[in-house]
Write a protein that holds these residues in place. Structure first.
Motif, PDB file in Angstrom:
ATOM      1  N   ILE A  23      14.829 -25.039   1.591  1.00 19.63           N
ATOM      2  CA  ILE A  23      15.059 -26.447   1.942  1.00 19.63           C
ATOM      3  C   ILE A  23      15.603 -27.205   0.733  1.00 19.63           C
ATOM      4  N   GLY A  24      15.025 -26.936  -0.437  1.00 23.48           N
ATOM      5  CA  GLY A  24      15.521 -27.574  -1.649  1.00 23.48           C
ATOM      6  C   GLY A  24      16.970 -27.217  -1.928  1.00 23.48           C
ATOM      7  N   ALA A  25      17.327 -25.938  -1.735  1.00 23.08           N
ATOM      8  CA  ALA A  25      18.712 -25.512  -1.964  1.00 23.08           C
ATOM      9  C   ALA A  25      19.666 -26.207  -0.985  1.00 23.08           C
ATOM     10  N   LEU A  26      19.267 -26.344   0.286  1.00 20.88           N
ATOM     11  CA  LEU A  26      20.107 -27.045   1.264  1.00 20.88           C
ATOM     12  C   LEU A  26      20.247 -28.519   0.897  1.00 20.88           C
ATOM     13  N   THR A  27      19.171 -29.111   0.383  1.00 22.11           N
ATOM     14  CA  THR A  27      19.235 -30.509  -0.065  1.00 22.11           C
ATOM     15  C   THR A  27      20.206 -30.658  -1.226  1.00 22.11           C
ATOM     16  N   ILE A  28      20.153 -29.719  -2.150  1.00 24.42           N
ATOM     17  CA  ILE A  28      21.089 -29.737  -3.284  1.00 24.42           C
ATOM     18  C   ILE A  28      22.521 -29.628  -2.800  1.00 24.42           C
ATOM     19  N   ALA A  29      22.759 -28.721  -1.839  1.00 19.82           N
ATOM     20  CA  ALA A  29      24.115 -28.559  -1.304  1.00 19.82           C
ATOM     21  C   ALA A  29      24.599 -29.855  -0.657  1.00 19.82           C
ATOM     22  N   LEU A  30      23.710 -30.523   0.094  1.00 21.76           N
ATOM     23  CA  LEU A  30      24.079 -31.798   0.717  1.00 21.76           C
ATOM     24  C   LEU A  30      24.398 -32.846  -0.343  1.00 21.76           C
ATOM     25  N   ASP A  31      23.596 -32.899  -1.378  1.00 24.31           N
ATOM     26  CA  ASP A  31      23.833 -33.881  -2.434  1.00 24.31           C
ATOM     27  C   ASP A  31      25.154 -33.614  -3.154  1.00 24.31           C
ATOM     28  N   GLU A  32      25.464 -32.346  -3.401  1.00 26.34           N
ATOM     29  CA  GLU A  32      26.731 -32.010  -4.050  1.00 26.34           C
ATOM     30  C   GLU A  32      27.918 -32.388  -3.164  1.00 26.34           C
ATOM     31  N   TRP A  33      27.775 -32.189  -1.854  1.00 25.11           N
ATOM     32  CA  TRP A  33      28.837 -32.574  -0.921  1.00 25.11           C
ATOM     33  C   TRP A  33      29.053 -34.087  -0.948  1.00 25.11           C
ATOM     34  N   LEU A  34      27.951 -34.843  -0.950  1.00 27.35           N
ATOM     35  CA  LEU A  34      28.062 -36.300  -1.034  1.00 27.35           C
ATOM     36  C   LEU A  34      28.689 -36.721  -2.358  1.00 27.35           C
ATOM     37  N   LYS A  35      28.340 -36.019  -3.429  1.00 21.95           N
ATOM     38  CA  LYS A  35      28.911 -36.333  -4.738  1.00 21.95           C
ATOM     39  C   LYS A  35      30.423 -36.131  -4.737  1.00 21.95           C
ATOM     40  N   LYS A  36      30.896 -35.019  -4.161  1.00 27.53           N
ATOM     41  CA  LYS A  36      32.329 -34.743  -4.123  1.00 27.53           C
ATOM     42  C   LYS A  36      33.076 -35.764  -3.276  1.00 27.53           C
ATOM     43  N   ARG A  37      32.422 -36.275  -2.274  1.00 31.10           N
ATOM     44  CA  ARG A  37      33.050 -37.297  -1.428  1.00 31.10           C
ATOM     45  C   ARG A  37      33.043 -38.674  -2.071  1.00 31.10           C
ATOM     46  N   GLY A  38      32.365 -38.797  -3.205  1.00 29.31           N
ATOM     47  CA  GLY A  38      32.274 -40.089  -3.870  1.00 29.31           C
ATOM     48  C   GLY A  38      31.341 -41.060  -3.175  1.00 29.31           C
ATOM     49  N   SER A  39      30.380 -40.540  -2.421  1.00 34.82           N
ATOM     50  CA  SER A  39      29.461 -41.399  -1.673  1.00 34.82           C
ATOM     51  C   SER A  39      28.496 -42.107  -2.620  1.00 34.82           C
ATOM     52  N   SER A  40      28.214 -43.370  -2.325  1.00 40.54           N
ATOM     53  CA  SER A  40      27.215 -44.100  -3.109  1.00 40.54           C
ATOM     54  C   SER A  40      25.804 -43.690  -2.715  1.00 40.54           C
ATOM     55  N   PHE A  41      25.646 -43.094  -1.543  1.00 47.10           N
ATOM     56  CA  PHE A  41      24.335 -42.602  -1.106  1.00 47.10           C
ATOM     57  C   PHE A  41      24.174 -41.165  -1.568  1.00 47.10           C
ATOM     58  N   ARG A  42      23.060 -40.884  -2.223  1.00 54.08           N
ATOM     59  CA  ARG A  42      22.803 -39.542  -2.726  1.00 54.08           C
ATOM     60  C   ARG A  42      21.445 -39.053  -2.242  1.00 54.08           C
ATOM     61  N   VAL A  43      21.243 -37.741  -2.348  1.00 50.90           N
ATOM     62  CA  VAL A  43      19.999 -37.125  -1.885  1.00 50.90           C
ATOM     63  C   VAL A  43      19.385 -36.344  -3.047  1.00 50.90           C
ATOM     64  N   PRO A  44      18.720 -37.028  -3.983  1.00 53.37           N
ATOM     65  CA  PRO A  44      18.101 -36.311  -5.111  1.00 53.37           C
ATOM     66  C   PRO A  44      17.017 -35.363  -4.629  1.00 53.37           C
ATOM     67  N   VAL A  45      17.120 -34.113  -5.017  1.00 57.71           N
ATOM     68  CA  VAL A  45      16.240 -33.089  -4.465  1.00 57.71           C
ATOM     69  C   VAL A  45      14.783 -33.328  -4.848  1.00 57.71           C
ATOM     70  N   LEU A  46      14.522 -33.827  -6.067  1.00 54.34           N
ATOM     71  CA  LEU A  46      13.131 -34.050  -6.462  1.00 54.34           C
ATOM     72  C   LEU A  46      12.499 -35.182  -5.656  1.00 54.34           C
ATOM     73  N   GLY A  47      13.293 -36.207  -5.292  1.00 56.73           N
ATOM     74  CA  GLY A  47      12.779 -37.265  -4.425  1.00 56.73           C
ATOM     75  C   GLY A  47      12.436 -36.732  -3.050  1.00 56.73           C
ATOM     76  N   ALA A  48      13.325 -35.899  -2.487  1.00 61.20           N
ATOM     77  CA  ALA A  48      13.047 -35.300  -1.183  1.00 61.20           C
ATOM     78  C   ALA A  48      11.809 -34.404  -1.254  1.00 61.20           C
ATOM     79  N   ALA A  49      11.666 -33.672  -2.359  1.00 65.35           N
ATOM     80  CA  ALA A  49      10.529 -32.762  -2.493  1.00 65.35           C
ATOM     81  C   ALA A  49       9.210 -33.513  -2.555  1.00 65.35           C
ATOM     82  N   ILE A  50       9.182 -34.640  -3.264  1.00 70.83           N
ATOM     83  CA  ILE A  50       7.954 -35.454  -3.312  1.00 70.83           C
ATOM     84  C   ILE A  50       7.615 -35.957  -1.909  1.00 70.83           C
TER      85      ILE A  50
END
Length: 644
Positions: free
Chosen positions: A511-538
């Motif tokens: 699940i953490g790896a999928l979250t990281i992949a989603l965050d990297e995809w958002l980063k490449k798109r230049g999205s202002s919304f991000r999904v930090p994996v440690l926040g999701a994990a907490i």
């Protein structure tokens, strides 16, 4: 920047005393908050506002005196974070039954002092010669510069503190006028359904401070646990665990949900936090290398003291090296007391020193890039514990009963040092911007860090006795979760042959790896919304009702920002949110300190309901929701009054 020595006072006796008091109070508050919700709040700006008001009453204080106060007081968040992320793991592992005062003082105090010493050589490189942003240091400097009239800020802090305090007193651990949470749970056939919110004003304040993005991420993680993973496990996998099935047979829906979460589902969060910490360090490898390179280069510099202006003078390198030896010897003796083998304790000490300096460099660099609040100290600590465990496995063997404890002890010192080191550089950035003397700030942070260490063990013992720490028990059904300490205990225990639900941990890592992949995809798109994996994990790791008010607080932050659409610069946004941030800090501090005060009669009497009023005076969840709604309205109104 003037090269002449500042003529105004800085390290005055009143500034030192005020700083020490604020540091200890804010450390206690952050300890409670961190064990409760897995988060701590930065304390420099509230401390600066209080300092400006108090010194004004005492005849007026200079900007440099106020800067000294906020420098020492800021240790309240860093020492608390370093301690609660690691030391409760010794209770969770069963090595301690209570917090040993001398040991906690040594780990927190000496670890904090080492953090200051290790960060001193970094100042010239990261702040003067090749300056990094250090956003919170810049914000603190702006508050100090604008502090001609701190009265409004103090009133906001005080009013919010009273509100948070009264609601905590009225809640279930106090008078029991209102419950701690409003929760609803049931079954639709064999499918478990759950929804609820904690009624804590402090969590609402935390959400306002961290913002909507983080609020969405943490609540989404909890929804994944409570509304997806627990229903699936109950419906399809419970029969494969006869022991758990027998334990929850005949229980109510909420008790069944919490039992499954405690035994199985929360370990999804452990796996996600583990992969998240490793990924954070890997993804920042270039920055980490740059930070270590800067630290080593700075340490090699030897500028003559006579050539340095007062506004650029650090603690003397000669005395720092002497202090390093003096501070290291007690830690070596502490490690020897654990393993009773100098062939093991000496390598433990060397690992601590090397990892401490390297990770203070890393922490300082990351604090300069993303701020202390976003500094992945837990990831740094995981890396330390993993490396220490691998070395200790060679020295002690994988089945060593003391191996996990030894790894935690190394990680605890490094965690305290890294947290203080990053915080020290934020304070030095603020001091650089207002013309302070660096060595005086560094000395003040040493004093503040050790002051915090003096109170940590009593506060932790009080909280453990009154509320419990770790997994819920019949005696403490609403124990403080201590998520990071649970993670450290799980990692260390797993490295030394402990029995853990590895299937859940591995699934959590996926699940953490999928979250990281989603965050990297958002980063490449230049999205202002991000999904930090440690926040999701907490969010995955903690109960859903704790995350809902954090999300609501973040939503309030967003609604306040929408009232000022023309504020596009970072400075303008900071001005808009400052009243709401102060109100949030007041809610958090008031509730946390009252929670600690309430614990005293609970521990003395041995009764959790010692303050409870008769049943006829107790109201239900609906009244609690109304109270939370009123607090939310007050917080929104405070933020909305900001001038664009």
């Amino acid at each position: 920047m003037s090269a002449s020595a500042p003529a105004v006072p800085q390290l005055s006796l009143r500034a030192i005393i005020l700083s020490m008091l604020l540091a200890m109070i804010l450390a206690a508050a952050n300890a409670y908050l961190g064990l409760f919700a897995g988060l701590t709040i930065a304390t420099a700006i509230p401390a600066a506002v209080v300092s400006m008001a108090v010194l004004r009453v005492l005849g007026g204080g200079s900007i440099l005196e106020n800067n000294i106060v906020q420098t020492g007081a800021s240790a309240g968040s860093s020492i608390a974070a370093g301690v609660i992320f690691t030391i409760p793991a010794l209770i969770i592992l069963g090595y301690w039954h209570d917090f040993k005062y001398s040991w906690v003082l040594a780990i927190a105090g000496l670890g904090g002092l080492l953090g200051v010493l290790f960060s001193v050589p970094l100042r010239r490189t990261m702040i003067v010669e090749d300056p990094l942003a250090f956003p919170e240091g810049k914000a603190a400097a702006e508050v100090l510069k604008a502090g001609e009239n701190p009265g409004g800020g103090v009133k906001t802090l005080a009013f919010a503190g009273v509100v948070g305090s009264l609601i905590k007193l009225a809640a279930a651990s106090g008078l029991k006028l209102i419950p701690d949470a409003a929760i609803g749970s049931t079954f639709f056939g064999r499918y478990f359904a759950f929804m609820g919110t904690n009624l804590s004003p402090a969590l609402l304040g935390v959400g306002y401070i961290v913002g909507l993005n983080v609020g969405i991420v943490v609540v989404a993680g909890s929804i994944l646990s409570w509304n997806i993973a627990i229903p699936i496990y109950h419906a399809y996998f419970l029969n494969s665990d006869p022991e758990l099935a027998a334990k929850i047979a005949g229980a109510g829906a909420a008790d069944i949900g919490y039992a499954i979460w405690n035994a199985k589902i929360r370990y999804l969060g452990v796996g996600a936090m583990l992969i998240g910490g490793i990924w954070t360090l890997f993804s920042l490898r270039k920055s980490l290398a740059s930070g270590i390179k800067s630290g080593l280069a700075a340490a090699r510099k030897n500028v003559g003291a006579a050539a340095i202006a007062e506004v650029d003078r650090d603690l003397p390198m000669k005395w720092m090296l002497i202090a390093l030896v003096v501070f290291t010897i007690p830690l070596a003796l502490l490690y020897q007391a654990i393993v009773a083998n100098w062939l093991v304790s000496i390598p433990m000490t060397l690992i601590m020193i090397v990892a401490g300096f390297l990770f203070v460099s890393v922490s300082g660099y990351l604090a300069g890039l993303v701020g202390s609040s976003n500094n992945p100290v837990s990831g740094i600590t995981i890396a330390t514990i993993l490396f220490a465990s691998m070395v200790l496995i060679v020295l002690l063997g994988r089945d060593s009963p003391i191996g996990a404890v030894a790894a935690i002890m190394i990680g605890a010192v490094v965690c305290c040092a890294a947290a203080v080191g990053g915080d020290n550089l934020q304070d030095l950035k603020a001091g650089y911007l207002v013309g302070a003397t660096p060595w005086k700030q560094q000395l003040m942070l040493c004093i503040g860090a050790f002051s915090c260490a003096l109170v940590m063990a009593p506060v932790l013992n009080l909280l453990a006795a009154a509320y419990g720490i770790g997994a819920p028990t019949p005696e403490h059904p609403n124990a403080l979760a201590a998520p990071q300490a649970n993670l450290m205990a799980s990692v260390a225990k797993g490295m030394f042959g402990g029995h853990l639900p590895w299937t859940m941990i591995e699934l959590g890592a996926v699940i953490g790896a999928l979250t990281i992949a989603l965050d990297e995809w958002l980063k490449k798109r230049g999205s202002s919304f991000r999904v930090p994996v440690l926040g999701a994990a907490i969010g995955i790791y903690l109960p859903l009702e704790l995350m809902v008010p954090i999300f609501l607080g973040g939503l309030l932050n967003h609604l306040v920002a929408r009232k000022h659409p023309d504020a596009v610069s970072e400075e303008a946004r900071d001005r808009i949110h400052q009243p709401g941030t102060l109100f949030s800090a007041g809610l958090i501090t008031g509730e946390a300190l009252t929670g600690i005060i309430i614990a005293i009669p609970i521990v003395v009497s041995g009764r959790a309901d010692v303050l409870a009023l008769p049943d006829t005076f107790q109201f239900g969840q609906f009244v609690g929701l109304i109270v939370l709604a009123v607090v939310a309205w007050l917080l929104y109104r405070s933020g909305a009054k900001a001038q664009g």
